[in-house]
Motif scaffolding. Structure first.
Motif, short mmCIF file in Angstrom:
data_model
loop_
_atom_site.label_atom_id
_atom_site.label_comp_id
_atom_site.label_asym_id
_atom_site.label_seq_id
_atom_site.Cartn_x
_atom_site.Cartn_y
_atom_site.Cartn_z
N UNK A 1 0.67 -1.12 0.12
CA UNK A 1 -0.09 -0.22 0.16
C UNK A 1 0.92 0.98 0.02
N UNK A 2 0.94 2.17 -1.10
CA UNK A 2 1.48 3.47 -1.23
C UNK A 2 0.74 4.57 -0.36
N UNK A 3 1.32 5.21 0.34
CA UNK A 3 0.46 6.51 0.97
C UNK A 3 1.22 7.67 0.36
N UNK A 4 0.30 8.35 -0.27
CA UNK A 4 0.77 9.68 -0.98
C UNK A 4 0.91 10.87 0.03
N UNK A 5 1.82 11.68 -0.09
CA UNK A 5 1.85 12.67 0.83
C UNK A 5 1.07 14.00 0.39
N UNK A 6 -0.06 14.01 1.24
CA UNK A 6 -1.01 14.92 0.86
C UNK A 6 -0.76 16.27 1.67
N UNK A 7 -1.27 17.64 1.16
CA UNK A 7 -0.86 18.84 1.81
C UNK A 7 -2.07 19.02 2.84
N UNK A 8 -3.45 18.44 2.76
CA UNK A 8 -4.50 19.00 3.84
C UNK A 8 -4.59 17.73 4.67
N UNK A 9 -4.61 18.32 5.97
CA UNK A 9 -4.79 17.39 7.09
C UNK A 9 -6.07 17.91 7.75
N UNK A 10 -7.00 17.00 8.20
CA UNK A 10 -7.77 17.55 9.14
C UNK A 10 -7.71 16.76 10.49
N UNK A 11 -7.71 17.33 11.62
CA UNK A 11 -7.55 16.93 12.87
C UNK A 11 -8.86 16.88 13.50
N UNK A 12 -9.09 15.83 14.06
CA UNK A 12 -10.33 15.32 14.83
C UNK A 12 -10.13 15.85 16.20
N UNK A 13 -10.94 16.22 17.00
CA UNK A 13 -11.14 16.62 18.36
C UNK A 13 -10.41 15.71 19.27
N UNK A 14 -10.80 14.55 18.93
CA UNK A 14 -10.04 13.28 19.57
C UNK A 14 -8.62 13.14 19.50
N UNK A 15 -7.99 13.46 18.06
CA UNK A 15 -6.74 13.46 17.84
C UNK A 15 -6.23 14.56 18.41
N UNK A 16 -6.78 15.62 18.67
CA UNK A 16 -5.85 16.90 19.35
C UNK A 16 -5.79 16.54 20.65
N UNK A 17 -6.89 16.00 21.56
CA UNK A 17 -6.74 15.66 22.69
C UNK A 17 -5.76 14.66 23.13
N UNK A 18 -5.63 13.62 22.33
CA UNK A 18 -4.57 12.63 22.46
C UNK A 18 -3.26 13.22 22.34
N UNK A 19 -3.08 14.07 21.36
CA UNK A 19 -1.78 14.70 21.04
C UNK A 19 -1.36 15.52 22.19
N UNK A 21 -2.46 15.07 25.35
CA UNK A 21 -2.32 14.20 26.33
C UNK A 21 -0.89 13.32 26.48
N UNK A 22 -0.44 13.12 25.16
CA UNK A 22 0.88 12.50 25.03
C UNK A 22 1.82 13.08 24.74
N UNK A 23 1.79 14.56 24.56
CA UNK A 23 2.66 15.63 24.26
C UNK A 23 3.27 15.31 23.01
N UNK A 24 2.43 15.19 21.92
CA UNK A 24 2.87 14.76 20.45
C UNK A 24 2.41 15.95 19.77
N UNK A 25 3.51 16.52 18.97
CA UNK A 25 3.32 17.97 18.15
C UNK A 25 2.86 17.28 16.75
N UNK A 26 1.94 18.39 16.10
CA UNK A 26 1.65 18.17 14.73
C UNK A 26 2.62 17.45 13.88
N UNK A 27 3.85 18.03 14.09
CA UNK A 27 5.02 17.64 13.22
C UNK A 27 5.50 16.34 13.36
N UNK A 28 5.47 16.00 14.82
CA UNK A 28 5.68 14.44 15.05
C UNK A 28 4.56 13.51 14.32
N UNK A 29 3.40 13.98 14.44
CA UNK A 29 2.60 13.01 13.87
C UNK A 29 2.59 13.03 12.40
N UNK A 30 2.88 14.10 11.98
CA UNK A 30 3.11 14.21 10.17
C UNK A 30 4.19 13.26 9.83
#
Length: 105
Positions: A1-19, A21-30
């Motif tokens: 499975x190939x994953x293309x690098x897309x420019x647009x991200x949508x962050x759910x409220x759940x993902x923001x809360x977990x990031x 909680x775990x002290x993860x930045x957007x850059x780290x997740x990307x």
């Protein structure tokens, strides 16, 4: 499975809360999304789970991200730290499943 690098991200409220909680930045997740060590089928319909291990001898752990791909964007559903190391195909821990249950229904 190939994953293309897309420019647009949508962050759910759940993902923001977990990031937060775990002290993860957007850059780290990307970085995990753009260069995963392992990719597996997610537990929600049409999702992908991606992982990068943290190379710590004393306290090894993995960082996981679950996303949904569309033509226009990536929807980041969740992100979490898993203590220790998993093997490909290992079941998702009950604690993570309980946390995700509310957002998947």
């Amino acid at each position: 499975m190939l994953i293309k690098k897309l420019k647009s991200f949508h962050w759910t409220s759940h993902s923001r809360a977990k990031m937060n909680f775990y002290r993860l930045s957007e850059g780290r997740v990307k970085r995990i999304i753009n260069s995963p060590e392992r990719i597996e089928v997610g537990i929600a319909p049409n999702t992908i789970a991606m992982m990068q291990a943290v190379k710590s001898q004393k306290h090894p752990y993995e960082i996981w991200v679950m996303i949904q791909e569309t033509r226009a964007k990536r929807r980041v559903i969740s992100a979490w730290r898993y203590p220790g190391r998993t093997k490909p195909g290992d079941p998702i821990p009950e604690e993570i499943l309980r946390e995700l249950k509310g957002i998947l229904e």
